[in-house]
Design a protein around this motif. Structure first.
Motif, mmCIF file in Angstrom:
data_model
loop_
_atom_site.group_PDB
_atom_site.id
_atom_site.type_symbol
_atom_site.label_atom_id
_atom_site.label_comp_id
_atom_site.label_asym_id
_atom_site.label_seq_id
_atom_site.Cartn_x
_atom_site.Cartn_y
_atom_site.Cartn_z
ATOM 1 N N PHE A 1 -3.354 14.322 -1.394
ATOM 2 C CA PHE A 1 -2.180 14.768 -0.319
ATOM 3 C C PHE A 1 -2.203 14.277 1.086
ATOM 4 O O PHE A 1 -3.442 14.052 1.553
ATOM 5 N N VAL A 2 -1.252 14.134 1.832
ATOM 6 C CA VAL A 2 -1.230 13.309 3.067
ATOM 7 C C VAL A 2 -1.875 14.382 4.154
ATOM 8 O O VAL A 2 -1.653 15.783 4.096
ATOM 9 N N CYS A 3 -2.979 13.917 4.652
ATOM 10 C CA CYS A 3 -3.705 14.882 5.487
ATOM 11 C C CYS A 3 -3.594 14.751 6.974
ATOM 12 O O CYS A 3 -4.251 15.489 7.787
ATOM 13 N N ASP A 4 -2.936 13.701 7.386
ATOM 14 C CA ASP A 4 -2.949 13.280 9.018
ATOM 15 C C ASP A 4 -1.908 12.153 9.067
ATOM 16 O O ASP A 4 -1.400 11.714 8.276
ATOM 17 N N ASP A 5 -1.657 11.788 10.610
ATOM 18 C CA ASP A 5 -0.718 10.885 10.906
ATOM 19 C C ASP A 5 -1.236 9.537 10.272
ATOM 20 O O ASP A 5 -2.305 9.397 10.084
ATOM 21 N N ILE A 6 -0.347 8.526 9.974
ATOM 22 C CA ILE A 6 -0.568 7.144 9.797
ATOM 23 C C ILE A 6 -1.254 6.833 10.735
ATOM 24 O O ILE A 6 -1.014 6.829 11.954
ATOM 25 N N ILE A 7 -2.427 5.919 10.712
ATOM 26 C CA ILE A 7 -3.289 5.075 11.621
ATOM 27 C C ILE A 7 -2.808 3.693 11.360
ATOM 28 O O ILE A 7 -2.808 3.159 10.559
ATOM 29 N N PRO B 1 -2.336 4.904 5.731
ATOM 30 C CA PRO B 1 -1.870 6.348 5.295
ATOM 31 C C PRO B 1 -3.356 7.035 5.341
ATOM 32 O O PRO B 1 -4.098 6.703 5.021
ATOM 33 N N GLN B 2 -3.187 8.403 5.598
ATOM 34 C CA GLN B 2 -4.586 9.311 5.519
ATOM 35 C C GLN B 2 -4.233 10.215 4.321
ATOM 36 O O GLN B 2 -3.247 11.151 4.244
ATOM 37 N N ILE B 3 -5.097 10.058 3.316
ATOM 38 C CA ILE B 3 -5.001 10.877 2.143
ATOM 39 C C ILE B 3 -6.375 11.649 2.215
ATOM 40 O O ILE B 3 -7.339 11.515 2.160
ATOM 41 N N VAL C 1 0.649 -1.243 0.054
ATOM 42 C CA VAL C 1 0.011 0.169 0.020
ATOM 43 C C VAL C 1 0.942 1.222 0.115
ATOM 44 O O VAL C 1 0.436 2.169 -0.779
ATOM 45 N N PHE C 2 1.931 1.294 0.859
ATOM 46 C CA PHE C 2 2.647 2.402 0.726
ATOM 47 C C PHE C 2 3.413 2.519 -0.383
ATOM 48 O O PHE C 2 3.596 3.919 -0.911
ATOM 49 N N ALA C 3 3.832 1.677 -1.059
ATOM 50 C CA ALA C 3 4.615 1.753 -2.398
ATOM 51 C C ALA C 3 3.508 2.523 -3.694
ATOM 52 O O ALA C 3 4.166 3.381 -4.176
ATOM 53 N N MET C 4 2.474 1.912 -3.326
ATOM 54 C CA MET C 4 1.374 2.386 -4.268
ATOM 55 C C MET C 4 1.159 3.537 -4.040
ATOM 56 O O MET C 4 1.072 4.616 -5.079
ATOM 57 N N LEU C 5 1.087 4.258 -2.680
ATOM 58 C CA LEU C 5 0.659 5.623 -2.369
ATOM 59 C C LEU C 5 1.741 6.417 -2.541
ATOM 60 O O LEU C 5 1.578 7.790 -3.233
#
Length: 290
Positions: free
Chosen positions: A117-123, A132-134, A13-17
Motif C-alpha cells: 500500500f502507499v505509505c508516504d508521499d512520493i520522493i 513511490p513509497q510502498i 514505474v508508476f504504470a507498474m505500481l
C-alpha cells in the motif's frame, strides 16, 4: 535526452505500481518472501526482487531494467512496524465502533501480511526521478475506515499518519481544516497546547453524524472542536476571510488523481488570506504532477 529518459522511467514505474496496487496488492506470498529472507536478504530487498520479477524486469542481464531496479525499487518498498503505528495517540485513545448511518459505514479494515500500500508521499530526487513509497507489514494490520456505498473513502492508515506529520506539527492558534474523515487531523492538533480552536468544514451529513456521536466524545479536548456543514469552496470564498484563521489544512481528496484540480482551486484562496498559513494533504505528491 536524460530528462526524457527520466520521464519515461517515472512513467514506467508508476504504470507498474498502479497495476499492482489496483489489481493485486496481495501478490507477495508470505512463504516466498520468508524463504528469501532466510537466505540472508532484508525484507525490503526480498520484496523488491519479487515485484521486479512480477513486472518482468531482468535485473541480471538487462542494463535498463537493472538501472530501474537500483534507482527505484531499492528505495520504494518499506517493512513497517505495526507497533509503532498502534502506539499513535489516535490509535491508542480512539475506539471505532462498527456501524452504518445512511450510505456511510464505520468499521476496521485490514492490511494482510505483505499486502502492499502507499505509505508516504512520493520522493522526488534532484534529477527528477519520482519514487513511490510502498509499505507492507509482516503481520495483519487493522485500521479505521469509512466506506461510502461499500467503497473505502476515508481511512487512517500509515499513509495518513506519515503525510500529516508536518501539518500537525506546524498547526497553531485558530486552525481550520477542510475535510473531516474520521477526525484524525482534528484530534492530533487539538492535543497541542498552542492550538486554541479547530474548525472543521465538511458537507457530508452522515460522516458528521458518525463523528459527532461516536468519535468526538472520546476527544480529550472536544471543547476546541467546531464543525460546520458546508461545501469547502463556498466556505473558503464567503466565510474564511471573516474568521482570520492562523492555520489551514485541506484534505478533500482521495488521492492525487482526484486532488490536483481541488488543490489548485483552494490555492487561489491564499491570496485573500495573506496572513494565514495554508497546508495541503499529500502536497509533495501533488506537486510531482505539476
Amino acid at each position: 535526452m536524460q530528462n526524457n529518459q527520466i520521464k519515461e522511467d517515472n512513467y514506467r514505474v508508476f504504470a507498474m505500481l498502479s497495476n499492482y496496487l489496483n489489481k493485486a496488492p496481495e501478490y507477495v506470498d508470505k512463504e516466498e518472501i520468508e524463504e528469501i529472507v532466510n537466505g540472508g536478504l532484508s525484507y525490503e530487498y526480498a520484496f523488491a526482487i519479487i515485484m521486479a520479477a512480477a513486472f518482468g524486469l531482468d535485473i541480471i542481464d538487462n542494463e535498463a531494467d537493472k538501472k530501474v531496479f537500483n534507482l527505484y525499487f531499492r528505495e520504494m518498498f518499506h517493512k513497517l512496524d505495526e507497533n509503532e503505528f498502534y502506539s499513535n495517540p489516535y490509535y491508542k485513545n480512539i475506539k471505532i465502533p462498527a456501524m452504518k448511518i445512511g450510505n456511510s459505514e464505520l468499521k476496521y479494515d485490514t492490511y494482510k501480511p505483505f499486502e502492499g500500500f502507499v505509505c508516504d508521499d512520493i520522493i522526488q530526487t534532484k534529477e527528477g526521478r519520482q519514487v513511490p513509497q510502498i509499505g507492507f507489514f509482516q503481520n495483519e494490520f487493522k485500521f479505521p475506515a469509512v466506506l461510502e456505498n461499500g467503497r473505502i473513502w476515508m481511512t487512517i492508515t500509515p499513509n495518513e499518519i506519515e503525510t500529516m506529520k508536518e501539518p500537525v506539527g506546524q498547526a497553531y492558534g485558530n486552525v481550520l481544516t477542510y475535510g473531516l474523515g474520521l477526525g484524525y487531523y482534528a484530534y492530533m492538533v487539538s492535543e497541542k497546547e498552542n492550538v486554541e480552536s479547530v474548525t472543521i468544514v465538511d458537507m457530508n451529513e452522515d460522516v458528521i453524524d458518525l463523528f459527532t456521536k461516536h468519535i468526538l466524545p472520546q476527544f480529550n479536548h472536544a471543547d476546541k472542536i467546531r464543525i460546520i456543514q458546508s461545501d469547502a469552496f463556498t466556505y473558503a470564498k464567503s466565510e474564511m476571510p471573516k474568521e482570520k484563521y492562523d492555520f489551514v489544512f485541506t484534505d478533500l481528496w482521495h488521492d492525487v488523481s482526484d486532488g490536483l484540480d481541488m488543490y489548485l482551486k483552494m490555492k487561489e484562496f491564499e491570496k485573500q488570506n495573506p496572513e494565514t498559513i495554508f497546508t495541503y494533504w499529500i502536497e509533495k505528491s501533488i506537486l510531482c504532477y505539476l
